[in-house]
Design an enzyme around this catalytic site. Structure first.
Site, PDB file in Angstrom:
ATOM      1  N   VAL A 195     -17.745 -29.584   7.630  1.00 49.33           N
ATOM      2  CA  VAL A 195     -17.828 -28.265   8.261  1.00 49.33           C
ATOM      3  C   VAL A 195     -18.984 -27.457   7.672  1.00 49.33           C
ATOM      4  CG1 VAL A 195     -16.629 -26.070   8.611  1.00 49.33           C
ATOM      5  CG2 VAL A 195     -15.392 -28.215   8.892  1.00 49.33           C
ATOM      6  N   CYS A 196     -19.119 -27.495   6.357  1.00 49.91           N
ATOM      7  CA  CYS A 196     -20.186 -26.744   5.699  1.00 49.91           C
ATOM      8  C   CYS A 196     -21.563 -27.250   6.117  1.00 49.91           C
ATOM      9  CB  CYS A 196     -20.037 -26.821   4.185  1.00 49.91           C
ATOM     10  SG  CYS A 196     -18.547 -26.020   3.563  1.00 49.91           S
ATOM     11  N   THR A 197     -21.678 -28.550   6.345  1.00 47.61           N
ATOM     12  CA  THR A 197     -22.955 -29.112   6.805  1.00 47.61           C
ATOM     13  C   THR A 197     -23.372 -28.464   8.122  1.00 47.61           C
ATOM     14  OG1 THR A 197     -22.552 -31.219   5.683  1.00 47.61           O
ATOM     15  CG2 THR A 197     -24.116 -31.244   7.509  1.00 47.61           C
ATOM     16  N   GLU A 207     -22.409 -25.544   9.203  1.00 47.50           N
ATOM     17  CA  GLU A 207     -22.641 -24.110   8.988  1.00 47.50           C
ATOM     18  C   GLU A 207     -24.030 -23.833   8.408  1.00 47.50           C
ATOM     19  OE1 GLU A 207     -18.115 -22.517   8.130  1.00 47.50           O
ATOM     20  OE2 GLU A 207     -19.305 -23.266   6.466  1.00 47.50           O
ATOM     21  N   LEU A 208     -24.413 -24.604   7.423  1.00 48.62           N
ATOM     22  CA  LEU A 208     -25.714 -24.388   6.791  1.00 48.62           C
ATOM     23  C   LEU A 208     -26.846 -24.626   7.791  1.00 48.62           C
ATOM     24  CD1 LEU A 208     -24.736 -26.055   3.462  1.00 48.62           C
ATOM     25  CD2 LEU A 208     -25.749 -23.783   3.576  1.00 48.62           C
TER      26      LEU A 208
END
Length: 219
Positions: A44-46, A48-49
């Site tokens: 998920v963070c991938t 988002e960034l």
């Protein structure tokens, strides 16, 4: 330390993917968005960034700098950046803070003091509370805090919308109603009399004695 809206954002020094920074000095005289992640190489963070990288020009228009933080060292972030670009098509174009000693995560009340002092051996679940967004103003005060669960990707269009509202209401004696977006009607501040409201805004709609709407100020 528990952080609240209008608190001074804690200052710190840290290593980033763009070199060392002193946070308040880095913010300068504009706005800043600090958004945090529990671990590098998480799905998920991938997304988002990469999404933030694609929106950087929109934040630039609002004089708002972007800075990410993940509970891992800078060297790991550098490796992760390749995956982020591959997955999203956007190269990371803002600094990412390395927080291998958990200093910033604790300073911003995202991890407890008992979490230790090393990211080594910690899993994303151990760091799952490191999922906050902080919008910080030129006065270095916190204007907004949002915290998401690990399984829910953040809506950065909402953060842009919130910054629009924060900047508009800092300049004019108005508030923004539910679901407001640029160009929609706004709410006149309660401390302004009807007479003063007419002088400032012209005509307004008195929906209720305490709810008066008018066109969004543009000056």
């Amino acid at each position: 330390m528990s952080l609240r809206i209008n608190d001074i954002a804690p200052d710190f020094t840290a290593d980033t993917t763009e070199g060392p920074i002193s946070f308040h000095e880095w913010i300068g005289d504009g706005y800043a968005v600090l958004f945090s992640h529990p671990k590098d190489f998480t799905p998920v963070c991938t997304t988002e960034l990469g999404t933030m990288a694609g929106l950087k020009a929109e934040f630039d228009k609002r004089n708002a700098k972007i800075i990410g933080i993940s509970v891992d060292p800078v060297e790991s972030h550098e490796k992760w950046k390749g995956d982020i670009q591959k997955a999203t098509g956007h190269a990371v174009n803002y600094p990412m803070i390395g927080d291998k000693d958990l200093k910033v995560a604790k300073l911003y009340d995202m991890l407890p003091a008992s979490a230790g002092d090393s990211s080594e051996g910690r899993t994303p679940v151990d760091n799952q509370t490191v999922r906050s967004v902080f919008v910080i103003g030129p006065d270095k005060r916190i204007k907004l805090i949002l915290t998401y669960p690990m399984s829910t990707g953040r809506n950065f269009q909402e953060i842009l919308r919130a910054i629009d509202s924060i900047q508009l209401t800092a300049k004019h004696s108005v508030s923004t109603p539910a679901d407001w977006k640029q160009g929609d009607d706004v709410v006149i501040g309660g401390a302004i009399s009807d007479e003063e409201a007419i002088k400032r805004f012209g005509a307004f709609d008195a929906v209720l004695p305490y709810l008066r709407k008018t066109k969004q100020p543009t000056a």
